[in-house]
Each structure stands twice: as structure tokens, then as C-alpha cells.
Design a protein around this motif. Structure first.
Motif, PDB file in Angstrom:
ATOM      1  N   GLY A   1      -2.542  13.994  10.709  1.00 38.87           N
ATOM      2  CA  GLY A   1      -2.175  13.343   9.461  1.00 38.87           C
ATOM      3  C   GLY A   1      -3.336  13.235   8.494  1.00 38.87           C
ATOM      4  O   GLY A   1      -4.503  13.389   8.866  1.00 38.87           O
ATOM      5  N   ILE A   2      -3.007  12.965   7.240  1.00 40.52           N
ATOM      6  CA  ILE A   2      -3.992  12.706   6.188  1.00 40.52           C
ATOM      7  C   ILE A   2      -3.618  11.400   5.509  1.00 40.52           C
ATOM      8  O   ILE A   2      -2.431  11.113   5.301  1.00 40.52           O
ATOM      9  CB  ILE A   2      -4.061  13.875   5.173  1.00 40.52           C
ATOM     10  CG1 ILE A   2      -5.127  13.588   4.116  1.00 40.52           C
ATOM     11  CG2 ILE A   2      -2.701  14.149   4.545  1.00 40.52           C
ATOM     12  CD1 ILE A   2      -5.421  14.799   3.231  1.00 40.52           C
ATOM     13  N   PHE A   3      -4.628  10.599   5.206  1.00 40.82           N
ATOM     14  CA  PHE A   3      -4.435   9.288   4.590  1.00 40.82           C
ATOM     15  C   PHE A   3      -5.287   9.227   3.326  1.00 40.82           C
ATOM     16  O   PHE A   3      -6.485   9.554   3.360  1.00 40.82           O
ATOM     17  CB  PHE A   3      -4.835   8.178   5.554  1.00 40.82           C
ATOM     18  CG  PHE A   3      -4.680   6.789   5.011  1.00 40.82           C
ATOM     19  CD1 PHE A   3      -3.432   6.187   4.956  1.00 40.82           C
ATOM     20  CD2 PHE A   3      -5.787   6.078   4.558  1.00 40.82           C
ATOM     21  CE1 PHE A   3      -3.292   4.892   4.469  1.00 40.82           C
ATOM     22  CE2 PHE A   3      -5.655   4.790   4.074  1.00 40.82           C
ATOM     23  CZ  PHE A   3      -4.401   4.192   4.023  1.00 40.82           C
ATOM     24  N   ILE A   4      -4.678   8.807   2.214  1.00 37.56           N
ATOM     25  CA  ILE A   4      -5.364   8.810   0.915  1.00 37.56           C
ATOM     26  C   ILE A   4      -5.187   7.456   0.246  1.00 37.56           C
ATOM     27  O   ILE A   4      -4.061   6.954   0.128  1.00 37.56           O
ATOM     28  CB  ILE A   4      -4.816   9.910  -0.009  1.00 37.56           C
ATOM     29  CG1 ILE A   4      -4.944  11.283   0.658  1.00 37.56           C
ATOM     30  CG2 ILE A   4      -5.534   9.897  -1.355  1.00 37.56           C
ATOM     31  CD1 ILE A   4      -4.220  12.388  -0.076  1.00 37.56           C
ATOM     32  N   LYS A   5      -6.300   6.880  -0.211  1.00 40.76           N
ATOM     33  CA  LYS A   5      -6.269   5.681  -1.041  1.00 40.76           C
ATOM     34  C   LYS A   5      -6.471   6.130  -2.487  1.00 40.76           C
ATOM     35  O   LYS A   5      -7.544   6.612  -2.852  1.00 40.76           O
ATOM     36  CB  LYS A   5      -7.369   4.707  -0.615  1.00 40.76           C
ATOM     37  CG  LYS A   5      -7.202   4.178   0.810  1.00 40.76           C
ATOM     38  CD  LYS A   5      -8.401   3.379   1.262  1.00 40.76           C
ATOM     39  CE  LYS A   5      -8.581   2.111   0.440  1.00 40.76           C
ATOM     40  NZ  LYS A   5      -9.706   1.281   0.971  1.00 40.76           N
ATOM     41  N   THR A   6      -5.435   5.996  -3.288  1.00 42.57           N
ATOM     42  CA  THR A   6      -5.494   6.489  -4.662  1.00 42.57           C
ATOM     43  C   THR A   6      -6.208   5.488  -5.571  1.00 42.57           C
ATOM     44  O   THR A   6      -6.366   4.306  -5.234  1.00 42.57           O
ATOM     45  CB  THR A   6      -4.091   6.761  -5.214  1.00 42.57           C
ATOM     46  OG1 THR A   6      -3.404   5.513  -5.384  1.00 42.57           O
ATOM     47  CG2 THR A   6      -3.291   7.640  -4.251  1.00 42.57           C
ATOM     48  N   VAL A   7      -6.604   5.973  -6.765  1.00 42.20           N
ATOM     49  CA  VAL A   7      -7.308   5.111  -7.715  1.00 42.20           C
ATOM     50  C   VAL A   7      -6.402   4.005  -8.243  1.00 42.20           C
ATOM     51  O   VAL A   7      -6.876   2.965  -8.715  1.00 42.20           O
ATOM     52  CB  VAL A   7      -7.858   5.955  -8.886  1.00 42.20           C
ATOM     53  CG1 VAL A   7      -8.941   6.905  -8.399  1.00 42.20           C
ATOM     54  CG2 VAL A   7      -6.740   6.734  -9.582  1.00 42.20           C
ATOM     55  N   SER A   8      -5.084   4.203  -8.147  1.00 44.38           N
ATOM     56  CA  SER A   8      -4.138   3.183  -8.602  1.00 44.38           C
ATOM     57  C   SER A   8      -3.928   2.087  -7.571  1.00 44.38           C
ATOM     58  O   SER A   8      -3.231   1.108  -7.837  1.00 44.38           O
ATOM     59  CB  SER A   8      -2.798   3.837  -8.946  1.00 44.38           C
ATOM     60  OG  SER A   8      -2.206   4.390  -7.787  1.00 44.38           O
ATOM     61  N   GLY A   9      -4.507   2.263  -6.381  1.00 37.67           N
ATOM     62  CA  GLY A   9      -4.358   1.267  -5.336  1.00 37.67           C
ATOM     63  C   GLY A   9      -3.260   1.570  -4.342  1.00 37.67           C
ATOM     64  O   GLY A   9      -3.148   0.907  -3.305  1.00 37.67           O
ATOM     65  N   VAL A  10      -2.443   2.558  -4.639  1.00 36.94           N
ATOM     66  CA  VAL A  10      -1.384   2.975  -3.715  1.00 36.94           C
ATOM     67  C   VAL A  10      -1.994   3.868  -2.636  1.00 36.94           C
ATOM     68  O   VAL A  10      -2.832   4.730  -2.932  1.00 36.94           O
ATOM     69  CB  VAL A  10      -0.273   3.731  -4.471  1.00 36.94           C
ATOM     70  CG1 VAL A  10       0.780   4.261  -3.498  1.00 36.94           C
ATOM     71  CG2 VAL A  10       0.372   2.823  -5.510  1.00 36.94           C
TER      72      VAL A  10
END
Length: 401
Positions: free
Chosen positions: A199-208
Motif C-alpha cells: 500500500g501507499i499512504f499520502i498526507k495531502t497539503v489540504s489535510g486529507v
């Protein structure tokens, strides 16, 4: 006679994995949130839900839990006023996880032991469909060592090798009697196979937060399974097989998940699972007596939609709730009584208790309402209406270090 006996045996959906035996009870917190969790770095169960999120966990820890499944199925044969019910037998799928490595480092390690496929269905020995199945006990345990790497402050990737241990015990009546006693067939087998989870996990700049995971298909190979016959007449014993082989795919699953954080204490999870059930177009069976037979299944891929919410009400108490809707992969004419499948609605809730900084207790409760479905099975001719509900409580203990 020999051909008739073998054809009769092969009409049984052996090892029933193809009958929607996917178990989605791999974490108490996630179960309480409708089964969603791929887009969250929530706890050690991320080893299963998204290995890429393991490197974002704030602390190391271990947890272990179990569920109890109370399944109630009713069957009404076409043209009959009588309703028959399955017996009460409670399977208890387990899940345990551990996460190691300094939280300050980018590389973390995990280990998971969980049950992604399984089931238990038991009918009365003289019920209408006794020549199809009288009991089925099925279990697949996955052992998954995992590596997770936080490649940037906002992106993590991870994966694990899966070692899958499977076992099955299926019983049914055979249309013979010996001194007035019904003949019974039993098929027992074990499998040891491999797969993977990534899997890949991403914390976006929008907080999502966003997660994408894929759990591979595991091709379970049952070799030299035992075919036993009880109370078989002497006149047919020499015609009956004693061993069987079967290759049964446990389907792959792809999930896209999102995590939303409307406040510091509230988390909302949204997952969409796509299960690659099309692997069950056919199942091949090989016996030590007789020719191999191809049994059609014609299943199709199916999706499940999940949403859940968590609120850390106090430092001691966390509340959770969720809802999901799962589409059945079983096509018209292929419903069988092991776990009669149809589209289903899932409602869940749970609480988390934190008696100390390190120790936690999580409870969940899941209610499944499987739609009523009237079918005539193409191979067995069993015709009628199935209706199933399930009540599934669970508990897990966790310790942080």
C-alpha cells in the motif's frame, strides 16, 4: 454407477471459498467504523489495512482481538410452507498485530496474523438441502511480516509477504443408506500458499489522507485431501474416492481510502473495496478415482462502500460508528447454502477505553442484513428463498511501548 457417484460429489461447491467467504474483521477500531481504514494511520491493524501507513504510527505497539459471529439463516423451499434454519455455531476469527522500530526513523516493521477468509455453516442432518451440504467449517489464516518506509514527510509505502494456511471440513448426505442409516460424505483438506499485501499512504497539503492498497490473490492448493464416507453400503465402497486435489483462488482486493479530520478529535474514514471475484469462473476437482471435472461458478467482481467516524470524546473514551453496503459477486443460479449470498447492508458501532497511557481496550459490534434472495441452483437444483442476518461483537486489547 461410478460416474454417477463422482458427478454427485463434484456438484458440491468444495471448500466454499468461492461463496463470498471473505471476512472483513481485521481490526476492532476499523470494524466499528464500517470496516474502513485504508486511508488512516490509526493503529497496528494498518499492517493489514495499509502497510504504507505503518511508518506514520506515532508509537509502537501490539494488539490482539477476536470476533464472535452469530449467523442466522432461514430457508424456505419453493412450494413449501416450512421454514428451515441453520444450527447455531459461532466461529471466532482472530487478528493480532505488532509494530516495531523507532517512530523517529523512516523505516518501521510490522507483523500481522489475521483471518481474511472463513466461515461456519451447519444445517440439520435431514434438512431439504442435505444432499448439497450439511456442514462446512472453513478457515484461512494469513501471517504477514511487513516493512513500511516513510519516503517523505507526507508519503509512506509498505508491503508484506503473506503466508496463508487454509483448512476445510465439508459434509453432506449421499443418497444411500446402510441398515437404515444415512450415508455421509466428508471432505477435509489443508493448504499452504503465498501472497502479498502492499500500500501507499499520502498526507495531502489540504489535510486529507489518502491510501491505496492491494492484497494479492492467493491460490490455495489442496493436495491429497481426505474424502471419507460414513455408513456407505459395501456394494459402492470400492467406487468411492479416498483422496482429492483442488486449486482454489482466494480473490485479490484493491482498496482506495480517504481520511478526513474536521477537528482534532474527530476522524472520518471512507473506503471503497473492489474484490476480484472473477477468478471463480470455474473450479477444477481431481479425485484418485474418476476423471477431473470442471464446475462452473461464473462469479463477477464486486464492490463494497464503507464510511466510518471516530470521536475522541475524552482522554478515556472514544466513540465510533459506521455503515457499509456490499454488492454480491454471486450470479443468478449459483447461490448455495454454505453462506447464501446477496447484497448486504452493514451497520456498526464501538467504543475505545484507555485505562492508562499504554493500555487500551476496544469493543465493536457489527450487524449485517443480507437481502432475501430466491434462486434455483443450476447444478444441484436446490430451489427456494434464503434470508440471513448476522450479529458480530468483538473485543481487542492493545499495549503501546
Amino acid at each position: 454407477m461410478k460416474k454417477i457417484l463422482l458427478s454427485f460429489l463434484l456438484s458440491v461447491p468444495v471448500l466454499g471459498f468461492s461463496q463470498s467467504f471473505q471476512v472483513n474483521l481485521q481490526g476492532q477500531k476499523q470494524t466499528a467504523m464500517g470496516g474502513a481504514g485504508a486511508g488512516l494511520a490509526l493503529d497496528e491493524a494498518a499492517v493489514f489495512f495499509n502497510p504504507g501507513a505503518v511508518s506514520f504510527l506515532k508509537r509502537n505497539g501490539v494488539q490482539a482481538g477476536a470476533h464472535g459471529i452469530w449467523l442466522k439463516t432461514a430457508f424456505n423451499q419453493t412450494g413449501s410452507a416450512t421454514t428451515e434454519y441453520n444450527k447455531n455455531k459461532i466461529p471466532t476469527p482472530l487478528a493480532a498485530y505488532a509494530v516495531f522500530g523507532s517512530p523517529e526513523n523512516r523505516l518501521r516493521f510490522g507483523l500481522g496474523v489475521y483471518t481474511p477468509f472463513g466461515g461456519a455453516m451447519h444445517w440439520n442432518e435431514d434438512w431439504t438441502g442435505k444432499y448439497t451440504v450439511t456442514s462446512l467449517d472453513l478457515q484461512a489464516i494469513y501471517i504477514q511480516p511487513t516493512l513500511s518506509l516513510r519516503i517523505t514527510d507526507n508519503i509512506g509505502i509498505g508491503g508484506g509477504l503473506v503466508y496463508a494456511l487454509g483448512k476445510v471440513d465439508l459434509q453432506k448426505a449421499v443418497p444411500y443408506t446402510n441398515n437404515g442409516v444415512q450415508t455421509t460424505a466428508q471432505l477435509k483438506g489443508h493448504s499452504k500458499d503465498f501472497g502479498w499485501n502492499a500500500g501507499i499512504f499520502i498526507k495531502t497539503v489540504s489535510g486529507v489522507s489518502v491510501g491505496v492498497t492491494h492484497r494479492s490473490q492467493v491460490t490455495a492448493k489442496v493436495e491429497n485431501g481426505d474424502a471419507n464416507f460414513f455408513n456407505a453400503p459395501a456394494s459402492v465402497q470400492s467406487l468411492l474416492p479416498t483422496k482429492f486435489n483442488a486449486t482454489l483462488p482466494l480473490p485479490a482486493t484493491t482498496t482506495v481510502g480517504f481520511g478526513f479530520y474536521p477537528s482534532e478529535k474527530t476522524t472520518i474514514a471512507l473506503d471503497v473495496n473492489w474484490v476480484w471475484w472473477h477468478a471463480y469462473k470455474n473450479l477444477d476437482f481431481y479425485y484418485d478415482k474418476g476423471d477431473p471435472t470442471l464446475s462452473k461458478r461464473n462469479y463477477h467482481d464486486a464492490a463494497t462502500f464503507r464510511v466510518g467516524i471516530q470521536n475522541e470524546t475524552t482522554s478515556f473514551l472514544t466513540l465510533r460508528a459506521g455503515v457499509a453496503y456490499a454488492l454480491s459477486p454471486v450470479g443468478e443460479g449459483y447461490v448455495t447454502p454454505e453462506v447464501p449470498d446477496a447484497d448486504r447492508l452493514l451497520l456498526s458501532a464501538g467504543i475505545g477505553l484507555k485505562p492508562s497511557e499504554r493500555f487500551g481496550i476496544d469493543f465493536s459490534f457489527l450487524y449485517e442484513n443480507i437481502k432475501s434472495r430466491t434462486e434455483t441452483n443450476i447444478e444441484t437444483g436446490l430451489s427456494g428463498t434464503f434470508k440471513t442476518v448476522a450479529y458480530i461483537p468483538g473485543v481487542a486489547l492493545s499495549y503501546k511501548f
